[in-house]
Design a protein around this motif. Structure first.
Motif, PDB file in Angstrom:
ATOM      1  N   ASP A 204       0.814  -1.218   0.000  1.00  0.00           N
ATOM      2  CA  ASP A 204       0.000   0.000   0.000  1.00  0.00           C
ATOM      3  C   ASP A 204       0.848   1.268   0.000  1.00  0.00           C
ATOM      4  O   ASP A 204       0.481   2.267  -0.620  1.00  0.00           O
ATOM      5  N   LYS A 205       1.988   1.224   0.676  1.00  0.00           N
ATOM      6  CA  LYS A 205       2.864   2.394   0.740  1.00  0.00           C
ATOM      7  C   LYS A 205       3.410   2.736  -0.652  1.00  0.00           C
ATOM      8  O   LYS A 205       3.393   3.894  -1.065  1.00  0.00           O
ATOM      9  N   SER A 206       3.854   1.734  -1.388  1.00  0.00           N
ATOM     10  CA  SER A 206       4.378   1.961  -2.740  1.00  0.00           C
ATOM     11  C   SER A 206       3.278   2.401  -3.696  1.00  0.00           C
ATOM     12  O   SER A 206       3.500   3.264  -4.553  1.00  0.00           O
ATOM     13  N   ILE A 207       2.107   1.821  -3.547  1.00  0.00           N
ATOM     14  CA  ILE A 207       0.975   2.204  -4.407  1.00  0.00           C
ATOM     15  C   ILE A 207       0.623   3.665  -4.180  1.00  0.00           C
ATOM     16  O   ILE A 207       0.438   4.424  -5.138  1.00  0.00           O
ATOM     17  N   ALA A 208       0.568   4.082  -2.913  1.00  0.00           N
ATOM     18  CA  ALA A 208       0.258   5.485  -2.601  1.00  0.00           C
ATOM     19  C   ALA A 208       1.360   6.412  -3.119  1.00  0.00           C
ATOM     20  O   ALA A 208       1.078   7.490  -3.663  1.00  0.00           O
ATOM     21  N   TYR A 209       2.621   5.995  -2.969  1.00  0.00           N
ATOM     22  CA  TYR A 209       3.753   6.806  -3.437  1.00  0.00           C
ATOM     23  C   TYR A 209       3.700   6.990  -4.951  1.00  0.00           C
ATOM     24  O   TYR A 209       3.819   8.098  -5.472  1.00  0.00           O
ATOM     25  N   LEU A 210       3.521   5.879  -5.679  1.00  0.00           N
ATOM     26  CA  LEU A 210       3.484   5.963  -7.139  1.00  0.00           C
ATOM     27  C   LEU A 210       2.249   6.721  -7.636  1.00  0.00           C
ATOM     28  O   LEU A 210       2.329   7.455  -8.621  1.00  0.00           O
ATOM     29  N   ALA A 211       1.118   6.561  -6.952  1.00  0.00           N
ATOM     30  CA  ALA A 211      -0.081   7.319  -7.319  1.00  0.00           C
ATOM     31  C   ALA A 211       0.183   8.814  -7.166  1.00  0.00           C
ATOM     32  O   ALA A 211      -0.220   9.620  -8.014  1.00  0.00           O
ATOM     33  N   GLY A 212       0.878   9.193  -6.103  1.00  0.00           N
ATOM     34  CA  GLY A 212       1.242  10.595  -5.905  1.00  0.00           C
ATOM     35  C   GLY A 212       2.167  11.098  -7.000  1.00  0.00           C
ATOM     36  O   GLY A 212       2.034  12.232  -7.470  1.00  0.00           O
ATOM     37  N   LYS A 213       3.115  10.258  -7.429  1.00  0.00           N
ATOM     38  CA  LYS A 213       4.030  10.628  -8.521  1.00  0.00           C
ATOM     39  C   LYS A 213       3.265  10.814  -9.831  1.00  0.00           C
ATOM     40  O   LYS A 213       3.567  11.702 -10.620  1.00  0.00           O
ATOM     41  N   ILE A 214       2.280   9.959 -10.064  1.00  0.00           N
ATOM     42  CA  ILE A 214       1.477  10.076 -11.280  1.00  0.00           C
ATOM     43  C   ILE A 214       0.733  11.409 -11.285  1.00  0.00           C
ATOM     44  O   ILE A 214       0.722  12.121 -12.293  1.00  0.00           O
ATOM     45  N   ILE A 215       0.161  11.769 -10.167  1.00  0.00           N
ATOM     46  CA  ILE A 215      -0.647  12.988 -10.090  1.00  0.00           C
ATOM     47  C   ILE A 215       0.228  14.241 -10.032  1.00  0.00           C
ATOM     48  O   ILE A 215       0.004  15.208 -10.765  1.00  0.00           O
ATOM     49  N   LYS A 216       1.253  14.232  -9.172  1.00  0.00           N
ATOM     50  CA  LYS A 216       2.067  15.435  -8.943  1.00  0.00           C
ATOM     51  C   LYS A 216       3.297  15.534  -9.846  1.00  0.00           C
ATOM     52  O   LYS A 216       3.903  16.591  -9.953  1.00  0.00           O
TER      53      LYS A 216
END
Length: 130
Positions: A84-96
């Protein structure tokens, strides 16, 4: 005057006769095809994340296997654990967006991508880990 009326009369009869003309529709002969001849068509199913990536501009910089401008999805999957931590991190990278992790070329932000869609995309990318 009589000549003009005669020409108008003949023309109107001619036009009226054309409006009644209806060409026959062209039909092609029926063809019977045996189902044994038809090729087998593979059904392709895509995950939600894969479909979102395919519809986005990600393919301009990323490829599933090969490095383009940015890293391949398989390289990203190798680098991060599937949690979940990596998924949240990568999702943030996709958006930001961001820079420095994979080189000097920055990843453009995608602020119109929702958090839930970005997480689906990240889950798909991490599912490519072999």
């Amino acid at each position: 005057m009589k000549r003009t009326l005669l020409i108008l009369g003949v023309t109107s009869v001619f036009v009226a006769s054309l409006s009644a003309f209806k060409p026959e529709p062209k039909t092609e002969p029926a063809v019977n095809i045996s189902t044994a001849i038809l090729p087998k068509i593979a059904t392709v199913q895509m995950s939600g994340g894969e479909l979102l990536i395919a519809k986005s501009d990600c393919i301009g910089c990323h490829h599933k296997i090969n490095k383009l401008i940015g890293p391949s999805y398989t390289d990203v999957a190798k680098k991060y654990p599937k949690n979940d931590k990596s998924i949240a991190y990568l999702a943030g990278k996709i958006i930001k967006g961001g820079s420095g992790v994979w080189g000097k070329i920055p990843m453009t932000p995608h602020p119109k991508v929702s958090q839930s869609d970005a997480k689906l995309m990240a889950k798909y990318i991490l599912s490519l880990k072999k």
